[in-house]
Motif scaffolding. Structure first.
Motif, PDB file in Angstrom:
ATOM      1  N   LEU A   2      21.080  53.729  98.898  1.00  0.00           N
ATOM      2  CA  LEU A   2      19.738  54.039  99.419  1.00  0.00           C
ATOM      3  C   LEU A   2      19.370  55.358  98.749  1.00  0.00           C
ATOM      4  CD1 LEU A   2      19.998  53.217 103.233  1.00  0.00           C
ATOM      5  CD2 LEU A   2      19.251  51.764 101.355  1.00  0.00           C
ATOM      6  N   THR A   3      18.487  55.295  97.781  1.00  0.00           N
ATOM      7  CA  THR A   3      18.318  56.435  96.883  1.00  0.00           C
ATOM      8  C   THR A   3      16.855  56.737  96.590  1.00  0.00           C
ATOM      9  OG1 THR A   3      18.357  55.064  94.881  1.00  0.00           O
ATOM     10  CG2 THR A   3      20.493  55.808  95.735  1.00  0.00           C
ATOM     11  N   TYR A   4      16.679  57.839  95.857  1.00  0.00           N
ATOM     12  CA  TYR A   4      15.367  58.279  95.377  1.00  0.00           C
ATOM     13  C   TYR A   4      15.454  58.534  93.879  1.00  0.00           C
ATOM     14  CZ  TYR A   4      14.893  59.281 100.358  1.00  0.00           C
ATOM     15  OH  TYR A   4      14.886  59.173 101.720  1.00  0.00           O
ATOM     16  N   THR A   5      14.376  58.212  93.191  1.00  0.00           N
ATOM     17  CA  THR A   5      14.267  58.507  91.764  1.00  0.00           C
ATOM     18  C   THR A   5      13.053  59.403  91.555  1.00  0.00           C
ATOM     19  OG1 THR A   5      15.166  56.325  91.223  1.00  0.00           O
ATOM     20  CG2 THR A   5      14.087  57.552  89.443  1.00  0.00           C
ATOM     21  N   CYS A   6      13.254  60.562  90.963  1.00  0.00           N
ATOM     22  CA  CYS A   6      12.162  61.476  90.628  1.00  0.00           C
ATOM     23  C   CYS A   6      11.607  61.020  89.287  1.00  0.00           C
ATOM     24  CB  CYS A   6      12.678  62.903  90.554  1.00  0.00           C
ATOM     25  SG  CYS A   6      11.399  64.141  90.274  1.00  0.00           S
ATOM     26  N   MET A   7      10.481  60.328  89.312  1.00  0.00           N
ATOM     27  CA  MET A   7       9.967  59.675  88.114  1.00  0.00           C
ATOM     28  C   MET A   7       9.272  60.674  87.189  1.00  0.00           C
ATOM     29  SD  MET A   7       8.564  56.131  89.822  1.00  0.00           S
ATOM     30  CE  MET A   7       8.341  55.324  88.222  1.00  0.00           C
ATOM     31  N   GLN A   8       9.810  60.798  85.983  1.00  0.00           N
ATOM     32  CA  GLN A   8       9.196  61.649  84.970  1.00  0.00           C
ATOM     33  C   GLN A   8       8.078  60.902  84.252  1.00  0.00           C
ATOM     34  OE1 GLN A   8      10.347  64.908  84.925  1.00  0.00           O
ATOM     35  NE2 GLN A   8      11.431  64.035  86.700  1.00  0.00           N
ATOM     36  N   ASN A   9       8.234  59.587  84.180  1.00  0.00           N
ATOM     37  CA  ASN A   9       7.223  58.711  83.593  1.00  0.00           C
ATOM     38  C   ASN A   9       7.408  57.320  84.200  1.00  0.00           C
ATOM     39  OD1 ASN A   9       9.283  57.270  81.934  1.00  0.00           O
ATOM     40  ND2 ASN A   9       9.360  59.224  80.837  1.00  0.00           N
ATOM     41  N   GLU A  10       6.621  56.372  83.744  1.00  0.00           N
ATOM     42  CA  GLU A  10       6.655  55.047  84.353  1.00  0.00           C
ATOM     43  C   GLU A  10       7.999  54.343  84.178  1.00  0.00           C
ATOM     44  OE1 GLU A  10       5.312  52.246  86.807  1.00  0.00           O
ATOM     45  OE2 GLU A  10       4.206  54.059  86.254  1.00  0.00           O
ATOM     46  N   GLY A  11       8.727  54.692  83.135  1.00  0.00           N
ATOM     47  CA  GLY A  11       9.995  54.024  82.878  1.00  0.00           C
ATOM     48  C   GLY A  11      11.207  54.683  83.501  1.00  0.00           C
ATOM     49  N   THR A  12      11.036  55.800  84.195  1.00  0.00           N
ATOM     50  CA  THR A  12      12.178  56.527  84.753  1.00  0.00           C
ATOM     51  C   THR A  12      12.871  55.712  85.836  1.00  0.00           C
ATOM     52  OG1 THR A  12      11.093  58.648  84.335  1.00  0.00           O
ATOM     53  CG2 THR A  12      12.945  58.646  85.876  1.00  0.00           C
ATOM     54  N   ARG A  13      14.165  55.503  85.709  1.00  0.00           N
ATOM     55  CA  ARG A  13      14.960  54.819  86.731  1.00  0.00           C
ATOM     56  C   ARG A  13      16.249  55.575  87.042  1.00  0.00           C
ATOM     57  NH1 ARG A  13      10.735  52.959  86.846  1.00  0.00           N
ATOM     58  NH2 ARG A  13      10.053  50.793  87.142  1.00  0.00           N
ATOM     59  N   ALA A  14      16.480  56.702  86.429  1.00  0.00           N
ATOM     60  CA  ALA A  14      17.682  57.486  86.663  1.00  0.00           C
ATOM     61  C   ALA A  14      17.388  58.934  86.288  1.00  0.00           C
ATOM     62  CB  ALA A  14      18.843  56.933  85.832  1.00  0.00           C
ATOM     63  N   PRO A  15      18.133  59.881  86.877  1.00  0.00           N
ATOM     64  CA  PRO A  15      19.190  59.680  87.862  1.00  0.00           C
ATOM     65  C   PRO A  15      18.626  59.381  89.253  1.00  0.00           C
ATOM     66  CG  PRO A  15      18.837  62.014  87.512  1.00  0.00           C
ATOM     67  CD  PRO A  15      17.953  61.304  86.523  1.00  0.00           C
ATOM     68  N   GLU A  16      19.500  58.964  90.143  1.00  0.00           N
ATOM     69  CA  GLU A  16      19.123  58.717  91.527  1.00  0.00           C
ATOM     70  C   GLU A  16      19.831  59.718  92.435  1.00  0.00           C
ATOM     71  OE1 GLU A  16      19.246  54.612  92.839  1.00  0.00           O
ATOM     72  OE2 GLU A  16      19.325  53.938  90.759  1.00  0.00           O
ATOM     73  N   ASP A  37      14.068  67.834  94.849  1.00  0.00           N
ATOM     74  CA  ASP A  37      13.665  69.196  95.217  1.00  0.00           C
ATOM     75  C   ASP A  37      12.715  69.820  94.212  1.00  0.00           C
ATOM     76  OD1 ASP A  37      15.368  69.624  93.114  1.00  0.00           O
ATOM     77  OD2 ASP A  37      16.820  70.840  94.226  1.00  0.00           O
ATOM     78  N   LYS A  38      12.221  69.008  93.257  1.00  0.00           N
ATOM     79  CA  LYS A  38      11.248  69.475  92.272  1.00  0.00           C
ATOM     80  C   LYS A  38      10.089  68.497  92.207  1.00  0.00           C
ATOM     81  CE  LYS A  38      14.853  71.606  89.405  1.00  0.00           C
ATOM     82  NZ  LYS A  38      15.515  71.605  88.070  1.00  0.00           N
ATOM     83  N   PRO A  39       8.912  68.950  91.765  1.00  0.00           N
ATOM     84  CA  PRO A  39       7.785  68.015  91.614  1.00  0.00           C
ATOM     85  C   PRO A  39       8.138  66.884  90.653  1.00  0.00           C
ATOM     86  CG  PRO A  39       7.008  70.283  91.510  1.00  0.00           C
ATOM     87  CD  PRO A  39       8.504  70.347  91.479  1.00  0.00           C
ATOM     88  N   CYS A  40       7.715  65.674  90.992  1.00  0.00           N
ATOM     89  CA  CYS A  40       7.999  64.488  90.186  1.00  0.00           C
ATOM     90  C   CYS A  40       6.697  64.036  89.530  1.00  0.00           C
ATOM     91  CB  CYS A  40       8.575  63.389  91.061  1.00  0.00           C
ATOM     92  SG  CYS A  40      10.119  63.873  91.900  1.00  0.00           S
ATOM     93  N   PRO A  41       6.565  64.174  88.217  1.00  0.00           N
ATOM     94  CA  PRO A  41       5.300  63.928  87.531  1.00  0.00           C
ATOM     95  C   PRO A  41       4.680  62.560  87.787  1.00  0.00           C
ATOM     96  CG  PRO A  41       6.846  65.013  86.064  1.00  0.00           C
ATOM     97  CD  PRO A  41       7.605  64.671  87.299  1.00  0.00           C
ATOM     98  N   SER A  42       5.519  61.512  87.938  1.00  0.00           N
ATOM     99  CA  SER A  42       4.981  60.163  88.138  1.00  0.00           C
ATOM    100  C   SER A  42       5.280  59.597  89.513  1.00  0.00           C
ATOM    101  CB  SER A  42       5.538  59.216  87.063  1.00  0.00           C
ATOM    102  OG  SER A  42       4.999  59.538  85.793  1.00  0.00           O
ATOM    103  N   GLY A  43       5.719  60.445  90.437  1.00  0.00           N
ATOM    104  CA  GLY A  43       5.947  59.997  91.797  1.00  0.00           C
ATOM    105  C   GLY A  43       7.417  59.885  92.150  1.00  0.00           C
ATOM    106  N   ILE A  44       7.676  59.612  93.420  1.00  0.00           N
ATOM    107  CA  ILE A  44       9.030  59.418  93.927  1.00  0.00           C
ATOM    108  C   ILE A  44       9.226  57.944  94.234  1.00  0.00           C
ATOM    109  CG2 ILE A  44      10.636  59.894  95.810  1.00  0.00           C
ATOM    110  CD1 ILE A  44       9.283  62.611  96.148  1.00  0.00           C
TER     111      ILE A  44
END
Length: 345
Positions: free
Chosen positions: A162-176, A182-189
């Protein structure tokens, strides 16, 4: 690396073939939970729900046939009248105001109103052959993953992935990570909910909605871990992905003065460790089993599909009577109180 990396990057960046992967639009956002709090209106905290429109306050498992009672579904596969739901994410600004974080569709599903992406898998996501056999869920099957009361890392480890991914762009899937970024995520959580993949073969539910299912005896579903003797039946890996569109809240000047992260689940949890999701099976006839047995690609030719416009049209009425963006929301399970859209009290 922050948090626990629970699945290799290659697993989520490999071609997504030979499995079911589909989008579901928002069915409703209300304080209802017919699995954990059947008949309670309002439920202790707010949820975002997708799937069949027979969703309601009670949904008695002895009489509520989702596939028979639903007249539409907000999911792409029109034979899936299941209901899936999670808590709702809020942003707490430095000045004390709470704002509901919107959801957004993933790439290729633009136009979908809110919702999630749903996966059903017979093997590890990166194993595109998907040759293993699984037993699809049976009518009346229900389960819950996660625990709304958890607030530390050791507790959260009781539920694998049960995890979260801090998306840097649309393709971000890691790390989890297993706690909030704890930092802003450019493309969402992205919130990832992976359900257990072993069943006792007898019970469609259990008092805590968890004991009738189990994780593999060792390892994970992705690593091919065997099911324990107590739960010998292998069921599909159900994975929910929700992208919370946090872009409007990425100005760190609005974040808490102490530097802590500002996101809060509707249950009042500020850690992220209480992440949880609910599932009520509602596929029509044996359509899911046929799809699993077919070992086919994402398109699943045995299943009927509908377009995004039809998905968006499938909604349910407001049964609680709250303006969830401008009223006081109270989680009776945690004592959390938020004046949404106003200064917190």
């Amino acid at each position: 690396m922050k948090g626990d990396l629970l699945i290799a990057a290659s697993a989520l960046l490999a071609p997504c073939s030979a499995l079911l992967r589909f989008g579901c639009a928002r069915l409703t956002v209300q304080r209802l939970d017919p699995l954990v709090n059947p008949g309670v209106n309002p439920s202790p905290h707010l949820h975002q729900i997708i799937g069949g429109n027979s969703f309601n306050v009670s949904m008695d498992p002895k009489s509520h046939d989702l596939a028979a009672l639903s007249t539409c579904t907000s999911c792409q596969f029109s034979e899936d009248f299941s209901n899936y739901w999670t808590a709702v994410l809020f942003f707490k600004a430095k000045n004390g105001t709470y704002k509901r974080v919107p959801q957004r569709a993933q790439q290729g599903m633009e136009g979908t109103q809110g919702g999630m992406v749903v996966y059903y898998m017979t093997d590890a996501l990166f194993d595109t052959a998907q040759k293993s056999s699984v037993t699809a869920f049976k009518p009346g099957f229900r389960m819950l993953v996660g625990n709304v009361q958890y607030n530390n890392r050791d507790e959260a480890r009781n539920f694998r992935q049960l995890t979260y991914t801090c998306m840097q762009n649309e393709g971000t899937r890691a790390p989890e990570s297993i706690d909030f970024p704890d930092k802003p995520c450019p493309s969402g959580i992205m919130a990832n909910h992976r359900f257990p993949t072993c069943w006792d073969g007898v019970n469609l539910d259990s008092p805590n909605h968890q004991d009738h299912v189990s994780y593999p005896e060792s390892g994970t579903f992705e690593s091919g871990g065997p099911c324990p003797a107590s739960h010998p039946v292998k069921i599909p890996q159900l994975l929910l992905e929700t992208v919370w569109d946090t872009k409007a809240f990425n100005n760190k000047a609005d974040w808490p003065a102490d530097g802590s992260q500002p996101f809060v689940w509707s249950s009042g949890d500020k850690t992220g460790f209480s992440s949880h999701a609910d599932y009520l099976f509602g596929w029509k006839d044996n359509s899911l089993q046929k799809a699993m047995d077919g070992h086919t690609y994402v398109s699943a030719p045995s299943l009927k599909t509908q377009n995004i416009a039809a998905q968006n049209k499938c909604t349910v009425k407001d049964m609680v009577g709250e303006d969830i963006d401008s009223c006081k929301l109270i989680s009776t399970s945690t004592g959390f109180i938020a004046d949404v859209g106003r200064r917190a009290t």
